[in-house]
Design a protein around this motif. Structure first.
Motif, short mmCIF file in Angstrom:
data_model
loop_
_atom_site.label_atom_id
_atom_site.label_comp_id
_atom_site.label_asym_id
_atom_site.label_seq_id
_atom_site.Cartn_x
_atom_site.Cartn_y
_atom_site.Cartn_z
N ILE A 1 1.06 -2.61 -6.07
CA ILE A 1 1.23 -1.35 -5.41
C ILE A 1 -0.07 -0.83 -5.53
O ILE A 1 -0.61 -0.51 -6.78
CB ILE A 1 2.43 -0.41 -6.08
CG1 ILE A 1 3.80 -0.80 -5.83
CG2 ILE A 1 2.26 0.87 -5.48
CD1 ILE A 1 4.81 -0.01 -6.48
N SER A 2 -0.77 -0.61 -4.30
CA SER A 2 -1.92 -0.24 -4.22
C SER A 2 -2.03 1.21 -3.70
O SER A 2 -1.69 1.58 -2.79
CB SER A 2 -2.79 -1.11 -3.50
OG SER A 2 -4.20 -0.61 -3.41
N TYR A 3 -2.64 2.12 -4.63
CA TYR A 3 -2.88 3.51 -3.96
C TYR A 3 -4.48 3.53 -3.55
O TYR A 3 -4.60 4.40 -2.73
CB TYR A 3 -2.86 4.35 -5.14
CG TYR A 3 -1.15 4.97 -5.37
CD1 TYR A 3 -0.59 6.04 -4.85
CD2 TYR A 3 -0.43 4.08 -6.41
CE1 TYR A 3 0.60 6.25 -5.10
CE2 TYR A 3 0.97 4.17 -6.69
CZ TYR A 3 1.40 5.38 -6.01
OH TYR A 3 2.56 5.70 -6.23
N ASN A 4 -5.23 2.95 -4.21
CA ASN A 4 -6.57 2.73 -3.70
C ASN A 4 -7.19 1.37 -3.96
O ASN A 4 -7.20 0.72 -4.91
CB ASN A 4 -7.30 3.94 -4.21
CG ASN A 4 -8.86 4.03 -3.99
OD1 ASN A 4 -9.35 3.10 -3.37
ND2 ASN A 4 -9.16 5.28 -3.66
N GLU A 5 -7.68 0.77 -2.95
CA GLU A 5 -7.90 -0.73 -2.99
C GLU A 5 -9.23 -0.50 -3.80
O GLU A 5 -9.73 -1.94 -4.45
CB GLU A 5 -8.37 -1.23 -1.71
CG GLU A 5 -9.39 -0.67 -0.82
CD GLU A 5 -9.90 -0.89 0.29
OE1 GLU A 5 -10.77 -0.76 1.15
OE2 GLU A 5 -9.09 -1.91 1.05
N ASP A 6 -10.01 0.47 -4.08
CA ASP A 6 -11.02 0.31 -5.11
C ASP A 6 -10.72 0.26 -6.53
O ASP A 6 -11.47 0.08 -7.44
CB ASP A 6 -12.16 1.57 -4.72
CG ASP A 6 -12.78 1.62 -3.50
OD1 ASP A 6 -12.98 0.45 -2.79
OD2 ASP A 6 -12.93 2.79 -2.79
N TYR A 7 -9.36 0.57 -6.95
CA TYR A 7 -9.01 0.55 -8.24
C TYR A 7 -8.70 -0.98 -8.63
O TYR A 7 -8.46 -1.66 -7.66
CB TYR A 7 -7.62 1.49 -8.32
CG TYR A 7 -7.94 3.00 -8.10
CD1 TYR A 7 -9.01 3.73 -8.21
CD2 TYR A 7 -6.71 3.46 -7.54
CE1 TYR A 7 -8.98 4.92 -7.93
CE2 TYR A 7 -6.77 4.80 -7.33
CZ TYR A 7 -7.85 5.73 -7.43
OH TYR A 7 -7.98 7.11 -6.96
N ASN B 1 0.96 -1.20 0.05
CA ASN B 1 0.05 -0.08 -0.15
C ASN B 1 1.00 1.20 -0.01
O ASN B 1 1.48 1.27 0.84
CB ASN B 1 -0.88 0.04 1.03
CG ASN B 1 -1.89 -1.13 1.24
OD1 ASN B 1 -2.89 -1.20 0.04
ND2 ASN B 1 -1.98 -2.01 2.17
N PHE B 2 0.70 2.11 -1.05
CA PHE B 2 1.41 3.24 -0.99
C PHE B 2 0.39 4.49 -0.90
O PHE B 2 -0.68 4.30 -1.29
CB PHE B 2 2.07 3.43 -2.53
CG PHE B 2 3.47 2.79 -2.71
CD1 PHE B 2 3.86 1.71 -2.11
CD2 PHE B 2 4.32 3.36 -3.94
CE1 PHE B 2 4.96 0.98 -2.06
CE2 PHE B 2 5.59 2.72 -4.02
CZ PHE B 2 5.79 1.73 -3.18
N GLU B 3 1.11 5.68 -0.67
CA GLU B 3 0.46 6.80 -0.59
C GLU B 3 1.10 7.85 -1.07
O GLU B 3 2.48 7.97 -1.41
CB GLU B 3 0.36 7.55 1.26
CG GLU B 3 -0.49 6.44 1.99
CD GLU B 3 -0.52 7.11 3.49
OE1 GLU B 3 -0.38 8.20 3.53
OE2 GLU B 3 -0.76 6.17 4.42
N PRO B 4 0.31 8.82 -1.95
CA PRO B 4 1.03 9.85 -2.67
C PRO B 4 2.15 10.59 -1.84
O PRO B 4 1.89 11.07 -0.78
CB PRO B 4 -0.09 10.51 -3.29
CG PRO B 4 -1.12 9.64 -3.14
CD PRO B 4 -1.08 8.97 -1.87
N GLU B 5 3.14 10.96 -2.53
CA GLU B 5 4.24 11.77 -2.11
C GLU B 5 5.12 11.35 -1.19
O GLU B 5 6.10 11.89 -0.71
CB GLU B 5 3.56 13.04 -1.43
CG GLU B 5 3.00 13.99 -2.29
CD GLU B 5 2.53 15.18 -2.11
OE1 GLU B 5 2.89 15.67 -0.86
OE2 GLU B 5 1.86 16.23 -2.83
#
Length: 616
Positions: free
Chosen positions: A299-305, A203-207
């Motif tokens: 790599i997941s920025y959002n599990e809904d994607y 799980n990644f977060e922007p920036e």
């Protein structure tokens, strides 16, 4: 005054250090790592995977390991990459390889691994060092944190890579070291794992900037890692901080560790990304039709994607070559060596029909008692190489010597070599000269390019790359150097564990008389040896009345009779199959109402012969 401040600083450092205590009981746990096949794995305290260990630089570790794997099954633990310096207690007795620095811990016994990590930091791991047990799950990360790390990140993730086998390591080893496997073909894994599972998600977060610590904990195959639309910057290899090096593809052999910085997207990208995990197919003798060579993690920025699709890496040529990396602490080349040790790597069959691995025609065969026992009970004879036997490739090193080790590969396979107790400089590293495994063993000499000291392939680097596990390429060579500044008994071996089982190992006995001044066999050490039926004094053959008496020393099997080579074993095996097929055919003649076509039977036999070049 400066000396006073230095003493105070050292005292302060050790006063801030912590002691971490762990009480682990090894036992079998039902698990299903790949979601396909359930099997028993080795867990600690009834849980698998076993826990990662995180400590700080300078901390002390007291790890109590109790064996509950069952009668007749011994075990041990090795802390891969740690120096185990005897300046800080009986550390050599905590290094772990069975019959090298300890006896196996037998069922019901407990052993204490007690050591300090005063001057190391980075990514390491700990694993069983008895047989191929770590392939059964007895493995995890060992991370040493340092607030003075030369790079910055927001979060870190430890990522274990491994190969998975359906069968237990004991069954695999028995079948592997068999006359019915005369070519020495390594067992093929059924799958590859990413953090002890498949199709894992990070799980990644922007920036944010992430430190990803990759560790190949597999028994066999090297693995490649590529991340979709994200650049990786290598900042650490095998616990050595390096000058940042950007890459799109990592190559990680068994035992190796690579840490990379990955910058997340500045804004929500509106999608997720694939992490491709790929086997080194060139290491496999056979590729089963159902074997999946590439696995996709995320790599997941959002599990809904939605989950990203796999992508293809056209070839592995762009993977970073560790020879050209440079440590941040530029340490000059150890310019002139005092001792050069040359190891010629070969695989061949001995008289029992089994395919073994050799350094200079010697296949490592465990002594009757651990080599460390011999060293610490031999007194002034500890510096005499004769007491350690001629069965383990023993080399006695003097303190302070610069050692050069030359590895020439007369084999078409890749071999990641790991040295216990040390890092080393890589001063020469050739590429692969052939990756075709179908080349006859007796002709490997003609295609191998051994190291030529008078005409090296490349200039000696001013500031060589430093690590503890390096890959020897097919039919190529590697040259490493290190200073003998860590008294102890140190194993040097291929980290393809099947090759260790075949005997591809040597032992460096370093500054033995100084080690005798620093260490003595602990009561716990003696206890587990006694319980296992091993004596606590003597030479490699277990004799203390005459230290040069090598009667009953375990040694490798006798050589094949002259003129009887691998092809002969294959021919014998095929002939046996043909004979059994013939008996089956005769039976069919007797049981069937109509007699089969003779020409059809003859054609089947002829086809088998032609496929195996045995028409003659």
């Amino acid at each position: 005054m400066n000396l006073l401040w230095l003493i105070l600083a050292v005292k302060l450092e050790f006063s801030l250090a912590k002691t971490h205590q762990f009480n682990f009981t090894a036992g079998w746990v039902n698990a299903n790592p790949d979601g396909v096949t359930e099997r028993q794995m080795i867990g600690f305290n009834g849980v698998w995977p076993i826990p990662d260990i995180h400590v700080n630089k300078g901390d002390r570790v007291e790890l109590y390991l109790t064996n509950k794997l069952g009668e007749g099954i011994g075990t041990s633990l090795h802390f891969h990459g740690l120096f185990m310096n005897s300046s800080y207690g009986n550390a050599n007795q905590a290094d772990g390889p069975e019959m090298v620095t300890q006896c196996p811990i037998m069922n019901g016994d407990m052993y204490l691994y007690n050591f300090t990590v005063p001057n190391q930091a980075g990514t390491y791991w700990y694993h069983a060092h008895s047989g191929s047990q770590y392939g059964d799950g007895m493995r995890a990360a060992f991370i040493i944190h340092d607030e003075d790390e030369p790079f910055e990140y927001d979060d870190e993730m430890v990522i274990s890579l491994a190969d998975l086998y359906v069968d237990h390591s004991y069954d695999l080893t028995r079948k592997f070291l068999s006359r019915f496997n005369p070519t020495g073909a390594e067992p093929i894994p059924s799958n590859i794992l990413f953090n002890n599972t498949m199709n894992a998600t990070l799980n990644f977060e922007p920036e944010k900037t992430y430190l990803l610590r990759f560790i190949n904990m597999g028994l066999f195959v090297s693995q490649f890692i590529a991340i979709e639309d994200h650049e990786m910057t290598i900042v650490e290899i095998d616990g050595v901080f390096i000058k940042p090096n950007s890459t799109d593809l990592l190559s990680i052999a068994s035992g190796q560790r690579i840490s990379v910085l990955v910058k997340a997207k500045k804004e929500d990208p509106g999608r997720n990304f694939a992490i491709m995990q790929m086997m080194d197919v060139n290491m496999l003798d056979v590729v089963p039709e159902d074997l999946v060579l590439n696995r996709t993690n995320y790599i997941s920025y959002n599990e809904d994607y939605s989950k990203p699709k796999a992508f293809t890496v056209p070839d592995f040529k762009s993977a970073t070559n560790d020879f050209y990396l440079r440590p941040i602490d530029e340490i000059e080349l150890l310019d002139k060596y005092d001792v050069q040790i040359q190891f010629d790597v070969r695989m061949d069959n001995l008289g029992d029909g089994v395919n073994y691995a050799f350094f200079n025609n010697i296949s490592y065969t465990s002594p009757k008692i651990p080599t460390l026992t011999t060293l610490l009970t031999s007194g002034e004879l500890g510096s005499n190489p004769l007491i350690y036997g001629d069965n383990i490739n023993a080399h006695v090193l003097k303190g302070g010597e610069i050692i050069e080790v030359v590895l020439n590969n007369y084999d078409p396979g890749r071999h990641p070599f790991h040295l216990h107790g040390h890092n080393f400089q890589i001063v020469q590293k050739s590429g692969a000269y052939r990756e075709d495994k179908d080349y006859p063993p007796e002709e490997q000499d003609s295609i191998t390019i051994p190291y030529n000291e008078s005409f090296p392939l490349m200039p000696m680097p001013d500031y060589p790359m430093i690590r503890d596990t390096v890959v020897l390429e097919p039919n190529g060579h590697v040259v490493i150097r290190f200073r003998a500044d860590n008294p102890g008994v140190w194993l040097f071996h291929c980290h393809v564990n099947w090759h260790v089982e075949q005997g591809l190992a040597a032992v460096f006995i370093e500054d033995p008389l100084v080690l005798q001044e620093r260490e003595q066999l602990s009561d716990n050490y003696r206890q587990i040896c006694s319980h296992g039926g091993f004596i606590n004094e003597g030479n490699a053959a277990g004799h203390s009345d005459d230290w040069f008496n090598m009667d009953d020393l375990p040694r490798q099997k006798n050589s094949l009779p002259d003129g009887f080579q691998l092809k002969g074993y294959i021919a014998f095996f095929i002939s046996t199959v043909i004979g059994l097929f013939g008996l089956y055919t005769i039976t069919q003649y007797g049981l069937q109402d109509s007699i089969p076509n003779d020409q059809e039977v003859y054609s089947r036999l002829k086809s088998i012969l032609e496929e195996n070049n045995l028409n003659e």
